[in-house]
Design an enzyme around this catalytic site. Structure first.
Site, mmCIF file in Angstrom:
data_model
loop_
_atom_site.group_PDB
_atom_site.id
_atom_site.type_symbol
_atom_site.label_atom_id
_atom_site.label_comp_id
_atom_site.label_asym_id
_atom_site.label_seq_id
_atom_site.Cartn_x
_atom_site.Cartn_y
_atom_site.Cartn_z
ATOM 1 N N LYS A 66 -11.697 0.111 -1.326
ATOM 2 C CA LYS A 66 -10.748 0.809 -2.194
ATOM 3 C C LYS A 66 -11.306 0.852 -3.626
ATOM 4 O O LYS A 66 -12.195 1.641 -3.889
ATOM 5 C CB LYS A 66 -9.379 0.173 -2.036
ATOM 6 C CG LYS A 66 -8.951 0.315 -0.558
ATOM 7 C CD LYS A 66 -7.683 -0.300 -0.213
ATOM 8 C CE LYS A 66 -7.242 -0.104 1.210
ATOM 9 N NZ LYS A 66 -8.182 0.086 2.286
ATOM 10 N N SER A 72 0.788 -1.231 0.000
ATOM 11 C CA SER A 72 0.000 0.000 0.000
ATOM 12 C C SER A 72 0.821 1.282 0.000
ATOM 13 O O SER A 72 0.338 2.315 -0.441
ATOM 14 C CB SER A 72 -0.952 -0.003 1.192
ATOM 15 O OG SER A 72 -0.235 -0.166 2.390
ATOM 16 N N HIS A 79 -5.434 -3.696 -2.296
ATOM 17 C CA HIS A 79 -5.180 -2.710 -3.362
ATOM 18 C C HIS A 79 -5.108 -3.354 -4.745
ATOM 19 O O HIS A 79 -4.728 -2.695 -5.713
ATOM 20 C CB HIS A 79 -3.881 -1.950 -3.083
ATOM 21 C CG HIS A 79 -3.990 -1.077 -1.885
ATOM 22 N ND1 HIS A 79 -4.488 0.209 -1.926
ATOM 23 C CD2 HIS A 79 -3.715 -1.323 -0.576
ATOM 24 C CE1 HIS A 79 -4.491 0.727 -0.722
ATOM 25 N NE2 HIS A 79 -4.021 -0.189 0.123
HETATM 26 C C1 LIG Z 1 -3.111 -3.894 2.458
HETATM 27 C C2 LIG Z 1 -4.250 -3.441 3.318
HETATM 28 N N1 LIG Z 1 -4.912 -4.331 4.062
HETATM 29 C C3 LIG Z 1 -5.940 -3.969 4.853
HETATM 30 C C4 LIG Z 1 -6.352 -2.661 4.920
HETATM 31 C C5 LIG Z 1 -7.470 -2.280 5.839
HETATM 32 O O1 LIG Z 1 -8.650 -2.134 5.115
HETATM 33 P P1 LIG Z 1 -9.858 -1.256 5.667
HETATM 34 O O2 LIG Z 1 -9.514 0.165 5.355
HETATM 35 O O3 LIG Z 1 -11.054 -1.760 4.930
HETATM 36 O O4 LIG Z 1 -9.935 -1.505 7.126
HETATM 37 C C6 LIG Z 1 -5.717 -1.700 4.136
HETATM 38 C C7 LIG Z 1 -6.167 -0.296 4.093
HETATM 39 O O5 LIG Z 1 -6.037 0.580 4.714
HETATM 40 C C8 LIG Z 1 -4.619 -2.083 3.338
HETATM 41 O O6 LIG Z 1 -3.940 -1.181 2.623
#
Ligand SMILES: Cc1ncc(COP(=O)(O)O)c(C=O)c1O
Length: 401
Positions: A249, A190, A218
Site C-alpha cells: 500500500k 480499510s 493501511h
Molecule cells: C487491513 C488489511 N490487511 C491485509 C490486507 C491484505 O494485504 P495484501 O493485499 O498484501 O494481500 C489488506 C489489503 O487488501 C488490508 O486492507
C-alpha cells in the site's frame, strides 16, 4: 477417463456456475475485472481512458517512484528474477535478509519475517499461533484475511462490535478457561478509514493477560511521526506482541511483514504454513520494498502532504453534505447505502474522468454500500477540487443531496 469432457463439466457445473453469477447480477453484486494500462499514479489509463485515480492504496505515490524502480532493476541485474524455491529450501536471498533487517530496525523490534502478501501473512500467523484451546477477539470490521486466519486456526472466534471497548471487555471477562487469548485488530480500517483505539486495546490486554496483534496495512507509511503506523501514533509499540503490515500500500511495492520478538519469528519460520510452503518474494520486490521503507522514514513532507490532501477532501465532502462515516485517514467513504445508486455514482464519476470504486457487500455489511475514495500525496489542489465538484453534481443528479 483422465480428463473430463466438456459435456461432463457442463452437466456437473454448468447450472451451478451460471446460477450463482445470475444471482449476483440480480442483486447488483456481480464483479468485473477492469484494466489499468501504464503505471499507477494520480492519473491512470483505465479501460483505455485517462482518469484521476482516487481508489488506489498507493498513498505516497511510491508505486511508480523512480527510486524504487532503480532498486528493483539493480536487484534484477544482481540476483535475477525468480527466487527459485521456498526460503527454507534454497530461496533465502540477500535481498530478503536485508529487507527483514531494515523493517526490524524501522519498527524497533528484534526480528521480522516477510510473507508473500498481507493475506498470506494473516492466515499464516494466526493459524500457526492459535488453536482449539485458544480464543481470538476480533473487531467486526477486520480485514477478510484476519477472518480467514481465525477460521483456519480453529480457535474460539469472538467478534466484538466495531471499536466497542465495553463489549470487548465484557467478552474478555468471560474467557478465563482458554489457554491463549489474543485481541486482533486492523489499525486503520480499510473500508471505513477510521482508527482502532490501540491505547485502550493494549490496556485491556494488560488487564486480562491477553496478546495483541495489529494489522497496520493501511497505517504503515501513513500514520505516526516516522511513518511506523498507528502503534507509533498512540505510543504503544512496545505493548504490541505481533506487528503485521503490508508493503503493497503506502510502500508502493508488494509483500507483507510480521515482526516482534526473535522467538516469535523463529516460531513462524517453523510453523507458519503460508511462509513455509511457498516460494520467496522476488529479490527485486524485496529491494524495492527496502528502498520504500528508507523513503518513508526520511520523507516527512510526503506524509504531511498526504494528510493535508486527506483533510481537504474530507472536509469538502462533509461541507457538501455527504456522510463520510467516521473517516479520520486518507481512506474516505461516501455512504450511499443503496447498491444500485452506489454503482451508478461510480459509473458517472468515471464518465467525467474520476476513478472511484463502488464498495458493496460482502466486502461491507448489507445496506452500507459506499464509494471509497483514497487520497494520494501526489494529488493536486485542482484534482481535489475537481472530485469535489463532480461528486456534488452527481450527488444532486442522483438525489443524494
Ligand atoms: C487491513 C488489511 N490487511 C491485509 C490486507 C491484505 O494485504 P495484501 O493485499 O498484501 O494481500 C489488506 C489489503 O487488501 C488490508 O486492507
Amino acid at each position: 477417463m483422465l480428463f473430463p469432457s466438456d459435456e461432463w463439466i457442463n452437466v456437473m457445473t454448468g447450472t451451478f456456475l451460471k446460477d450463482s453469477i445470475v444471482a449476483l447480477e440480480d442483486k447488483g453484486l456481480r464483479r468485473h475485472m477492469r484494466r489499468l494500462s501504464g503505471q499507477q499514479g494520480r492519473e491512470v489509463i483505465f479501460d483505455g481512458r485517462k482518469v484521476l485515480n482516487f481508489c488506489s492504496n498507493n498513498y505516497l505515490g511510491l508505486a511508480n517512484d523512480p527510486r524504487l524502480q532503480e532498486a528493483a532493476i539493480k536487484a534484477v541485474q544482481q540476483s535475477g528474477i525468480g527466487t527459485g524455491a521456498s526460503r527454507l529450501v534454497c530461496g533465502n536471498m540477500d535481498a530478503h535478509q536485508q529487507l527483514e533487517g531494515t523493517i526490524a530496525r524501522f519498527k524497533g523490534v528484534e526480528a521480522c519475517l516477510m510473507f508473500s502478501a498481507g493475506y498470506m501473512a494473516n492466515i499464516g500467523v494466526i493459524a500457526s499461533l492459535f488453536g482449539r484451546e485458544d480464543i481470538v477477539f476480533s473487531d467486526k470490521l477486520n480485514h477478510a484475511s484476519i477472518v480467514d486466519g481465525i477460521r483456519l486456526s480453529r480457535a474460539e472466534y469472538r467478534r466484538y462490535p466495531h471499536c466497542n471497548m465495553e463489549a470487548l471487555e465484557a467478552m474478555l471477562k468471560n474467557s478465563s478457561e482458554y489457554k491463549k487469548r489474543v485481541i486482533i485488530t486492523d489499525s486503520v480500517f480499510s473500508m471505513d478509514g477510521d482508527v482502532a483505539p490501540l491505547d485502550q486495546i493494549v490496556s485491556l490486554a494488560k488487564r486480562y493477560s491477553c496478546w495483541v496483534m495489529v494489522d497496520e496495512a493501511h497505517a504503515v507509511g501513513v500514520m505516526g511521526a516516522n511513518g511506523r503506523g498507528a502503534a507509533e501514533y498512540f505510543g504503544v509499540e512496545d505493548e504490541i506482541d505481533i506487528h503485521m503490515g503490508t508493503l503493497s500500500k503506502a510502500a508502493g511495492s508488494f509483500g507483507a511483514y510480521c515482526c516482534g520478538s526473535k522467538k516469535l519469528v523463529d516460531f513462524l519460520i517453523n510453523h507458519a504454513r503460508s511462509f513455509i510452503y511457498t516460494t520467496g518474494l522476488p529479490p527485486s520486490i524485496a529491494a524495492a520494498s527496502a528502498r520504500a521503507i528508507e523513503i518513508i522514514e526520511s520523507d516527512l513532507i510526503l506524509r504531511k502532504q498526504l494528510w493535508t490532501n486527506a483533510r481537504y477532501l474530507r472536509d469538502g465532502l462533509r461541507r457538501i453534505g455527504f456522510d463520510t462515516m467516521c473517516s479520520e485517514t486518507p481512506i474516505i467513504p461516501i455512504l450511499i447505502k443503496d447498491v444500485v445508486k452506489t454503482v451508478e455514482f461510480s459509473k458517472k464519476l468515471f464518465e467525467v474522468g474520476v476513478l472511484v470504486s463502488a464498495i458493496r457487500p460482502p466486502t461491507v455489511p448489507v445496506n452500507t454500500s459506499r464509494l471509497r475514495l483514497t487520497v494520494m500525496a501526489a494529488h493536486t489542489r485542482n484534482d481535489l477540487d475537481c472530485v469535489l465538484n463532480q461528486c456534488q453534481n452527481i450527488g444532486r443528479d442522483l438525489c443524494l443531496l
